[in-house]
Design a protein around this motif. Structure first.
Motif, mmCIF file in Angstrom:
data_model
loop_
_atom_site.group_PDB
_atom_site.id
_atom_site.type_symbol
_atom_site.label_atom_id
_atom_site.label_comp_id
_atom_site.label_asym_id
_atom_site.label_seq_id
_atom_site.Cartn_x
_atom_site.Cartn_y
_atom_site.Cartn_z
ATOM 1 N N ALA A 327 -19.370 -72.961 -15.281
ATOM 2 C CA ALA A 327 -17.961 -72.635 -15.002
ATOM 3 C C ALA A 327 -17.623 -72.710 -13.516
ATOM 4 O O ALA A 327 -16.528 -73.128 -13.142
ATOM 5 C CB ALA A 327 -17.664 -71.234 -15.538
ATOM 6 N N GLU A 328 -18.570 -72.326 -12.646
ATOM 7 C CA GLU A 328 -18.233 -72.299 -11.213
ATOM 8 C C GLU A 328 -17.840 -73.695 -10.709
ATOM 9 O O GLU A 328 -16.998 -73.824 -9.818
ATOM 10 C CB GLU A 328 -19.418 -71.744 -10.403
ATOM 11 C CG GLU A 328 -20.633 -72.645 -10.417
ATOM 12 C CD GLU A 328 -21.910 -71.927 -9.977
ATOM 13 O OE1 GLU A 328 -22.354 -71.033 -10.712
ATOM 14 O OE2 GLU A 328 -22.450 -72.286 -8.929
ATOM 15 N N ASP A 329 -18.429 -74.746 -11.282
ATOM 16 C CA ASP A 329 -18.065 -76.099 -10.858
ATOM 17 C C ASP A 329 -16.654 -76.465 -11.327
ATOM 18 O O ASP A 329 -15.952 -77.247 -10.681
ATOM 19 C CB ASP A 329 -19.075 -77.124 -11.391
ATOM 20 C CG ASP A 329 -20.399 -77.033 -10.637
ATOM 21 O OD1 ASP A 329 -20.438 -76.381 -9.576
ATOM 22 O OD2 ASP A 329 -21.389 -77.606 -11.106
ATOM 23 N N GLY A 330 -16.255 -75.890 -12.483
ATOM 24 C CA GLY A 330 -14.888 -76.115 -12.956
ATOM 25 C C GLY A 330 -13.883 -75.451 -12.025
ATOM 26 O O GLY A 330 -12.839 -76.022 -11.703
ATOM 27 N N VAL A 331 -14.217 -74.248 -11.542
ATOM 28 C CA VAL A 331 -13.316 -73.536 -10.624
ATOM 29 C C VAL A 331 -13.170 -74.340 -9.330
ATOM 30 O O VAL A 331 -12.053 -74.553 -8.828
ATOM 31 C CB VAL A 331 -13.856 -72.111 -10.322
ATOM 32 C CG1 VAL A 331 -13.004 -71.433 -9.260
ATOM 33 C CG2 VAL A 331 -13.905 -71.269 -11.603
ATOM 34 N N THR A 332 -14.302 -74.835 -8.798
ATOM 35 C CA THR A 332 -14.245 -75.618 -7.558
ATOM 36 C C THR A 332 -13.371 -76.858 -7.746
ATOM 37 O O THR A 332 -12.554 -77.204 -6.882
ATOM 38 C CB THR A 332 -15.680 -76.039 -7.134
ATOM 39 O OG1 THR A 332 -16.465 -74.865 -7.004
ATOM 40 C CG2 THR A 332 -15.671 -76.813 -5.827
ATOM 41 N N LEU A 333 -13.534 -77.519 -8.880
ATOM 42 C CA LEU A 333 -12.733 -78.723 -9.157
ATOM 43 C C LEU A 333 -11.249 -78.393 -9.184
ATOM 44 O O LEU A 333 -10.421 -79.127 -8.640
ATOM 45 C CB LEU A 333 -13.186 -79.321 -10.492
ATOM 46 C CG LEU A 333 -13.497 -80.798 -10.494
ATOM 47 C CD1 LEU A 333 -12.256 -81.626 -10.250
ATOM 48 C CD2 LEU A 333 -14.527 -81.139 -9.399
ATOM 49 N N MET A 334 -10.900 -77.265 -9.834
ATOM 50 C CA MET A 334 -9.481 -76.903 -9.920
ATOM 51 C C MET A 334 -8.921 -76.577 -8.537
ATOM 52 O O MET A 334 -7.754 -76.855 -8.258
ATOM 53 C CB MET A 334 -9.271 -75.720 -10.879
ATOM 54 C CG MET A 334 -9.519 -76.016 -12.355
ATOM 55 S SD MET A 334 -8.836 -77.567 -13.017
ATOM 56 C CE MET A 334 -7.109 -77.416 -12.612
ATOM 57 N N LYS A 335 -9.751 -76.012 -7.645
ATOM 58 C CA LYS A 335 -9.274 -75.735 -6.275
ATOM 59 C C LYS A 335 -8.975 -77.054 -5.556
ATOM 60 O O LYS A 335 -7.998 -77.171 -4.820
ATOM 61 C CB LYS A 335 -10.343 -74.960 -5.481
ATOM 62 C CG LYS A 335 -10.444 -73.509 -5.885
ATOM 63 C CD LYS A 335 -11.453 -72.800 -4.984
ATOM 64 C CE LYS A 335 -11.648 -71.370 -5.433
ATOM 65 N NZ LYS A 335 -12.687 -70.689 -4.658
ATOM 66 N N ILE A 336 -9.830 -78.057 -5.782
ATOM 67 C CA ILE A 336 -9.601 -79.374 -5.163
ATOM 68 C C ILE A 336 -8.283 -79.965 -5.688
ATOM 69 O O ILE A 336 -7.449 -80.443 -4.921
ATOM 70 C CB ILE A 336 -10.782 -80.327 -5.466
ATOM 71 C CG1 ILE A 336 -12.049 -79.857 -4.745
ATOM 72 C CG2 ILE A 336 -10.441 -81.756 -5.069
ATOM 73 C CD1 ILE A 336 -13.319 -80.646 -5.095
ATOM 74 N N LEU A 337 -8.094 -79.911 -7.009
ATOM 75 C CA LEU A 337 -6.888 -80.508 -7.602
ATOM 76 C C LEU A 337 -5.632 -79.775 -7.130
ATOM 77 O O LEU A 337 -4.624 -80.403 -6.778
ATOM 78 C CB LEU A 337 -6.970 -80.493 -9.134
ATOM 79 C CG LEU A 337 -8.133 -81.270 -9.762
ATOM 80 C CD1 LEU A 337 -8.001 -81.295 -11.283
ATOM 81 C CD2 LEU A 337 -8.241 -82.687 -9.235
ATOM 82 N N ASP A 338 -5.684 -78.440 -7.117
ATOM 83 C CA ASP A 338 -4.535 -77.656 -6.607
ATOM 84 C C ASP A 338 -4.205 -78.100 -5.178
ATOM 85 O O ASP A 338 -3.035 -78.275 -4.821
ATOM 86 C CB ASP A 338 -4.871 -76.156 -6.553
ATOM 87 C CG ASP A 338 -4.712 -75.462 -7.893
ATOM 88 O OD1 ASP A 338 -4.485 -76.153 -8.912
ATOM 89 O OD2 ASP A 338 -4.831 -74.215 -7.927
ATOM 90 N N GLY A 339 -5.261 -78.245 -4.356
ATOM 91 C CA GLY A 339 -5.059 -78.626 -2.950
ATOM 92 C C GLY A 339 -4.415 -79.999 -2.830
ATOM 93 O O GLY A 339 -3.513 -80.207 -2.010
ATOM 94 N N ILE A 340 -4.851 -80.941 -3.658
ATOM 95 C CA ILE A 340 -4.279 -82.300 -3.592
ATOM 96 C C ILE A 340 -2.798 -82.269 -3.994
ATOM 97 O O ILE A 340 -1.948 -82.879 -3.339
ATOM 98 C CB ILE A 340 -5.082 -83.277 -4.477
ATOM 99 C CG1 ILE A 340 -6.508 -83.441 -3.940
ATOM 100 C CG2 ILE A 340 -4.382 -84.643 -4.542
ATOM 101 C CD1 ILE A 340 -7.449 -84.240 -4.843
#
Ligand code: NAD
Length: 353
Positions: A327-340
Motif C-alpha cells: 500500500a505504501e507504494d500506492g500512496v507515493t504514486l498518488m502523491k506524484i499524480l496529485d502533484g502533477i
C-alpha cells in the motif's frame, strides 16, 4: 487445509482477469461471492463463473460471506470506500490501480490496513512482468552504473476507453491516472523506489474523446454512462525529481496525433542504458560504442502476469512470499499524480512531502 474464501467487488472488465487468476489457484482459494452496484453485471458475472452468492452492494456481501480475500475492481471513485469497508470487515484486499482518486483517499486506505492488520496490496500488474524483474535485477547488479534519468511513455493515438474513464468524478483524471500510473510505478520500481521530491507537469484536453473514429480500442469499459462525458485530460506530460537525484520524464495520452501508439520505458545509467522494448544495453567497450542484446523472455504478458499478481496476493496473505506491491507504494504514486495535476493547474513546480 480449507480454502481461502474470495469476494470480488465490481464485476466489469478487469474482474475477469482477477477471476482467472483465482481459478488458476482453485486448490487454494474459492470465489464464493461477487457484487456490483449494477445488478445486471453482478448476475452476468455470477452466471458466467458459477459463483453461488451474488450481491448488489459490498456491505451485504462482506457481512454475509466474511471473505478472507477481496478484489476491488470498481471504477476509481469507489476504490477507497470498498477497500476500507473490506479491511474493516477483516478481509485482505487487492485493490486495482490507481489506488484511489487522490493521496488523501490513499492515506485513508493505508491507515485502515494498518489498523486492521490485514494486507492491502495494489494492482500494479506491470511489476509482475519478466521485463520488470530483469530490469530490476540489472539496476541492482550495478551494471548500469549510477541510474540518473528515465523516460516513460504510454501514448495512444485513439485509445479513450469510454464509459466512466472520461468522467473525472468517477475516474479522478484521464490518461495520467489510468495509464501513467502503470509506467510511473514501473520506472520508480526499477529505480529502487526513491521518494519523489518535486514534479512539474502539463495536461491538455485538445482532441477530446475522438469517439467518431471507428476502430477496435485497446481497452473498453463495460459500463455505459447515461450521459457520456469527457472532462479529463487527453494528454499529460511531466518531470518527476526523486530524492536520489534521478529524474523521470513521463508522457501519456488517450488521444494524440501521433503515428504509432507506444509503450516504452528507457533507463539511463552512467555505465549503460537500455529500453524495455528492445532489451539491449547501450554502452561502450574500449574506444567504441557497443550494444549488447539480452536474449530470453523479457516481455510483459497481460494474462500470465495477472495470474502472477493474484498468486503473489495469495502467497503474501499465507505468509509464503513478500507482497510485491504494498500500500505504501500506492500512496507515493498518488502523491506524484496529485502533484502533477496541481502543477498542470498552476503552471508551477510542486514539492512533494
Ligand atoms: N491492471 C490493469 O491493467 C487494469 C486494466 C483495466 C482496468 N483496470 C482498473 O480496474 C478498475 C475497473 O476497470 P474496468 O475496465 O473493469 O471498468 P468497468 O467499467 O468495466 O467495470 C467497473 C464496474 O465497477 C462497478 N462498480 C462501481 N462502483 C461500485 C461499487 N461501489 N460497488 C460495486 N461495484 C461497483 C460498476 O458498476 C462496473 O460494473 C479501474 O480502477 C481500472 O483502472 C486495471
Amino acid at each position: 487445509m480449507s480454502k481461502l474464501k474470495v469476494g470480488i467487488i465490481g464485476n466489469g472488465g478487469i474482474a475477469n482477469s482477477h477471476m482467472r487468476g483465482y481459478l488458476a489457484l482453485s486448490d487454494r482459494v474459492e470465489v464464493v461471492a461477487c457484487c456490483d452496484i449494477n445488478p445486471e453485471k453482478a448476475d452476468e458475472f455470477a452466471a458466467k463463473y458459477g459463483i453461488k452468492n451474488v450481491y448488489y452492494n459490498c456491505y451485504d456481501m462482506l457481512k454475509a460471506q466474511k471473505p478472507d480475500l477481496v478484489s476491488v475492481c470498481t471504477w476509481n471513485s469507489a476504490h477507497c470506500e470498498c477497500t476500507v469497508a473490506a479491511l474493516e470487515a477483516g478481509c485482505n484486499v487487492l485493490c486495482e490501480k490507481p489506488m484511489a482518486m487522490n493521496a488523501a483517499e490513499a492515506e485513508t486506505m493505508k491507515a485502515a490496513a494498518d489498523k486492521s492488520g490485514k494486507l492491502l496490496m495494489l494492482g500494479f500488474v506491470r511489476r509482475h512482468g519478466n521485463d520488470a524483474k530483469k530490469a530490476l535485477a540489472l539496476a541492482e547488479s550495478g551494471e548500469l552504473g549510477d541510474v540518473y534519468f528515465a523516460k516513460a511513455s504510454y501514448l495512444r493515438r485513439c485509445g479513450f476507453p469510454g464509459g466512466w474513464f472520461g468522467d473525472k468524478s468517477l475516474s479522478g483524471g484521464g490518461p495520467l491516472i489510468d495509464l501513467g500510473v502503470h509506467i510511473i510505478d514501473l520506472a520508480r520500481y526499477v529505480l529502487g523506489r526513491p521518494q519523489p521530491v518535486s514534479v512539474y507537469g502539463a495536461t491538455f484536453n485538445k482532441l477530446g474523446a475522438r469517439d467518431n473514429i471507428v476502430l477496435e480500442r485497446a481497452w473498453q469499459s463495460q459500463s455505459k454512462l447515461v450521459k457520456p462525458v469527457f472532462n479529463v485530460e487527453d494528454l499529460a506530460v511531466a518531470l518527476i525529481r526523486f530524492d536520489n537525484g534521478a529524474v523521470l520524464s513521463v508522457e501519456t495520452s488517450f488521444i494524440l496525433n501521433l503515428k504509432e501508439p507506444t509503450t516504452e520505458i528507457e533507463i539511463f545509467g552512467s555505465k549503460a542504458g537500455f529500453s524495455f522494448n528492445d532489451f539491449e544495453l547501450h554502452t561502450e567497450r574500449g574506444n567504441e560504442l557497443a550494444d549488447v542484446k539480452l536474449y530470453g523472455e523479457n516481455n510483459f504478458d497481460f494474462d500470465r502476469d495477472f495470474n502472477r499478481e493474484i498468486l503473489n496476493f495469495v502467497d503474501a496473505v499465507e505468509g509464503k512470499a513478500p507482497c510485491i506491491a504494498p500500500a505504501e507504494d500506492g500512496v507515493t504514486l498518488m502523491k506524484i499524480l496529485d502533484g502533477i495535476y496541481e502543477s498542470a493547474a498552476t503552471g508551477r513546480s510542486v514539492e512533494i512531502r
